[in-house]
Design an enzyme around this catalytic site. Sequence first.
Site, PDB file in Angstrom:
ATOM      1  N   ARG A 233       0.919  -1.124  -0.051  1.00 17.99           N
ATOM      2  CA  ARG A 233      -0.149   0.003   0.014  1.00 17.99           C
ATOM      3  C   ARG A 233       0.983   1.216   0.160  1.00 17.99           C
ATOM      4  O   ARG A 233       1.926   1.247   0.761  1.00 17.99           O
ATOM      5  CB  ARG A 233      -0.859   0.130   1.140  1.00 17.99           C
ATOM      6  CG  ARG A 233      -1.767  -0.962   1.282  1.00 17.99           C
ATOM      7  CD  ARG A 233      -3.119  -0.826   0.069  1.00 17.99           C
ATOM      8  NE  ARG A 233      -4.092  -1.727   0.231  1.00 17.99           N
ATOM      9  CZ  ARG A 233      -4.399  -2.712  -0.490  1.00 17.99           C
ATOM     10  NH1 ARG A 233      -3.545  -2.977  -1.265  1.00 17.99           N
ATOM     11  NH2 ARG A 233      -5.301  -3.624  -0.289  1.00 17.99           N
ATOM     12  N   GLU A 262      -4.134   7.641  -4.732  1.00 17.34           N
ATOM     13  CA  GLU A 262      -4.463   6.978  -5.929  1.00 17.34           C
ATOM     14  C   GLU A 262      -5.804   7.524  -6.661  1.00 17.34           C
ATOM     15  O   GLU A 262      -6.585   7.597  -5.761  1.00 17.34           O
ATOM     16  CB  GLU A 262      -4.499   5.519  -5.817  1.00 17.34           C
ATOM     17  CG  GLU A 262      -3.130   4.886  -5.283  1.00 17.34           C
ATOM     18  CD  GLU A 262      -3.130   3.398  -5.058  1.00 17.34           C
ATOM     19  OE1 GLU A 262      -4.168   2.810  -5.271  1.00 17.34           O
ATOM     20  OE2 GLU A 262      -2.015   2.975  -4.607  1.00 17.34           O
ATOM     21  N   HIS A 281      -1.973   0.609  -9.736  1.00 21.66           N
ATOM     22  CA  HIS A 281      -2.412  -0.335  -8.804  1.00 21.66           C
ATOM     23  C   HIS A 281      -3.081  -1.567  -9.489  1.00 21.66           C
ATOM     24  O   HIS A 281      -4.226  -1.904  -9.384  1.00 21.66           O
ATOM     25  CB  HIS A 281      -3.411   0.429  -7.827  1.00 21.66           C
ATOM     26  CG  HIS A 281      -3.557  -0.537  -6.581  1.00 21.66           C
ATOM     27  ND1 HIS A 281      -3.830   0.127  -5.451  1.00 21.66           N
ATOM     28  CD2 HIS A 281      -3.597  -1.729  -6.405  1.00 21.66           C
ATOM     29  CE1 HIS A 281      -3.928  -0.920  -4.545  1.00 21.66           C
ATOM     30  NE2 HIS A 281      -3.759  -1.949  -4.918  1.00 21.66           N
TER      31      HIS A 281
HETATM   32  P1  NAP Z   1      -0.166 -11.968   4.449  1.00 23.68           P
HETATM   33  O1  NAP Z   1       0.030 -13.428   3.719  1.00 23.68           O
HETATM   34  O2  NAP Z   1      -1.069 -11.771   5.679  1.00 23.68           O
HETATM   35  O3  NAP Z   1       1.389 -11.628   4.565  1.00 23.68           O
HETATM   36  C1  NAP Z   1       1.673 -10.435   5.057  1.00 23.68           C
HETATM   37  C2  NAP Z   1       3.089 -10.680   5.840  1.00 23.68           C
HETATM   38  O4  NAP Z   1       3.474  -9.431   6.241  1.00 23.68           O
HETATM   39  C3  NAP Z   1       3.161 -11.673   6.880  1.00 23.68           C
HETATM   40  O5  NAP Z   1       4.061 -12.586   6.581  1.00 23.68           O
HETATM   41  C4  NAP Z   1       3.341 -10.743   7.970  1.00 23.68           C
HETATM   42  O6  NAP Z   1       4.081 -11.777   8.837  1.00 23.68           O
HETATM   43  C5  NAP Z   1       4.149  -9.660   7.541  1.00 23.68           C
HETATM   44  N1  NAP Z   1       3.938  -8.856   8.501  1.00 23.68           N
HETATM   45  C6  NAP Z   1       2.381  -8.320   8.927  1.00 23.68           C
HETATM   46  N2  NAP Z   1       2.681  -7.122   9.888  1.00 23.68           N
HETATM   47  C7  NAP Z   1       4.220  -7.006   9.902  1.00 23.68           C
HETATM   48  C8  NAP Z   1       4.852  -5.999  10.691  1.00 23.68           C
HETATM   49  N3  NAP Z   1       4.316  -5.165  11.314  1.00 23.68           N
HETATM   50  N4  NAP Z   1       6.146  -5.948  10.332  1.00 23.68           N
HETATM   51  C9  NAP Z   1       6.775  -7.109   9.386  1.00 23.68           C
HETATM   52  N5  NAP Z   1       6.068  -7.848   8.861  1.00 23.68           N
HETATM   53  C10 NAP Z   1       4.616  -8.140   9.243  1.00 23.68           C
HETATM   54  O7  NAP Z   1      -0.756 -10.810   3.237  1.00 23.68           O
HETATM   55  P2  NAP Z   1      -0.792 -11.289   1.800  1.00 23.68           P
HETATM   56  O8  NAP Z   1      -1.926 -12.112   1.148  1.00 23.68           O
HETATM   57  O9  NAP Z   1       0.572 -11.886   1.356  1.00 23.68           O
HETATM   58  O10 NAP Z   1      -0.870  -9.607   1.154  1.00 23.68           O
HETATM   59  C11 NAP Z   1      -0.238  -8.656   1.507  1.00 23.68           C
HETATM   60  C12 NAP Z   1      -0.403  -7.194   1.216  1.00 23.68           C
HETATM   61  O11 NAP Z   1      -0.424  -6.987  -0.072  1.00 23.68           O
HETATM   62  C13 NAP Z   1      -2.017  -6.906   1.510  1.00 23.68           C
HETATM   63  O12 NAP Z   1      -2.256  -6.693   2.809  1.00 23.68           O
HETATM   64  C14 NAP Z   1      -2.291  -5.948   0.644  1.00 23.68           C
HETATM   65  O13 NAP Z   1      -2.096  -4.653   1.297  1.00 23.68           O
HETATM   66  C15 NAP Z   1      -1.052  -5.872  -0.451  1.00 23.68           C
HETATM   67  N6  NAP Z   1      -1.621  -6.038  -1.653  1.00 23.68           N
HETATM   68  C16 NAP Z   1      -1.603  -5.401  -2.840  1.00 23.68           C
HETATM   69  C17 NAP Z   1      -1.727  -5.875  -3.990  1.00 23.68           C
HETATM   70  C18 NAP Z   1      -1.727  -4.920  -5.284  1.00 23.68           C
HETATM   71  O14 NAP Z   1      -2.730  -4.720  -6.102  1.00 23.68           O
HETATM   72  N7  NAP Z   1      -0.783  -3.921  -5.264  1.00 23.68           N
HETATM   73  C19 NAP Z   1      -2.652  -6.910  -4.055  1.00 23.68           C
HETATM   74  C20 NAP Z   1      -2.853  -7.870  -3.266  1.00 23.68           C
HETATM   75  C21 NAP Z   1      -2.331  -7.587  -1.917  1.00 23.68           C
HETATM   76  P3  NAP Z   1       4.044 -11.666  10.464  1.00 23.68           P
HETATM   77  O15 NAP Z   1       2.531 -11.559  10.953  1.00 23.68           O
HETATM   78  O16 NAP Z   1       4.753 -12.878  11.011  1.00 23.68           O
HETATM   79  O17 NAP Z   1       4.570 -10.274  11.081  1.00 23.68           O
END
Ligand code: NAP
Length: 321
Positions: A233, A262, A281
């Site tokens: 984000r 955005e 995006h």
């Molecule tokens: P996910 O499986 O929950 O992965 C997020 C990772 O971030 C986890 O490994 C988590 O590990 C880590 N994390 C969370 N809080 C943290 C912190 N404070 N410090 C360090 N690491 C932290 O989620 P995902 O499905 O991969 O998606 C991730 C993000 O990508 C979404 O939330 C969204 O904002 C973004 N996204 C963007 C697009 C786009 O169009 N550009 C598309 C899809 C998703 P721990 O809990 O162990 O810290």
Amino acid sequence: MKKIVAWKSLPEDVLGYLQQHAQVVQVDPSRHDPFVAALRDADGGIGASVKITPAMLEGASRLKALSTISVGYDQFDVDDLTRRGIVLAHTPDVLTESTADTVFSLILACARRVVELADWVRAGQWRTSIGPAQFGLDVQGKTIGIVGLGRIGGAVARRAALGFNMNVLYTNRSANRQAEQAYGARRVELAELLAQSDFVCLQVPLTPETRHLIGAAELRSMKKSAILINASRGATVDEAALIEALRNGTIHGAGLDVFNTEPLPADSPLLSMPNVVALPHIGSATHETRHAMALNAAENLVAALDGTLTTNIVNRDVLAK
Ligand code: NAP
């Protein structure tokens, strides 16, 4: 019959599916008052890319479930929804691979200057064979640092380690053993990741802890040759500090799918920098994945309204209420 508000247009078959279960009211989210009025009169809601504030839910006493067509849920106040007894569902997994592809296309586009040089060819600049002025940087064999190695970060790590023979570093609050075993990923502190990585990829959710996770100090601690990739984000990066770092040569370049505001304003300095690749995006934006996300969100919503949803729930606490 139950009533559902949709604040994003849905594929025809997905709309048809919802209509088998409820009356669907399509609203234009840019028209605030009719949108809020529709929420007050609904049992459920489905949509994406719009902030849903607590104020918008005042008086929405029938509302039992909201379903976002996204994995990220930073547009919602989750604690407030839980207090109101409203289930929030999201769409993890179905978008993981296409979003990882977007991350990798940004890595390759930045390193090999794909957009800049394609524009150069189109502008008729290719008059003799190319030289060092058009050379890029290798991707294969380099070090990638993934900040947030979860579902999408894991799919990026797989591409990096198995496809491009890269060393994978990552930060997470907890270890991702599967990625460590399968891709040799090594969990390090953020400072070490920033100092060692050739490509720093942000894939954390946006939370109070991750807002401006990368600011001026973090950019200064990266290699001068490093490329920052952000497909998480916009607000995980201090955009003003990033602009400064790109101008000053503090880092080499950036591949950005997400921004502070955005759509990206036309006067953003990022748009005039040759070392920046800016995308609108598009992380999950393929026909197949966007359809799968809409269907998944619709199924989540129907099940949540039936009280049978067991997966894809953001605020599990609400079920205990
Ligand atoms: P996910 O499986 O929950 O992965 C997020 C990772 O971030 C986890 O490994 C988590 O590990 C880590 N994390 C969370 N809080 C943290 C912190 N404070 N410090 C360090 N690491 C932290 O989620 P995902 O499905 O991969 O998606 C991730 C993000 O990508 C979404 O939330 C969204 O904002 C973004 N996204 C963007 C697009 C786009 O169009 N550009 C598309 C899809 C998703 P721990 O809990 O162990 O810290």
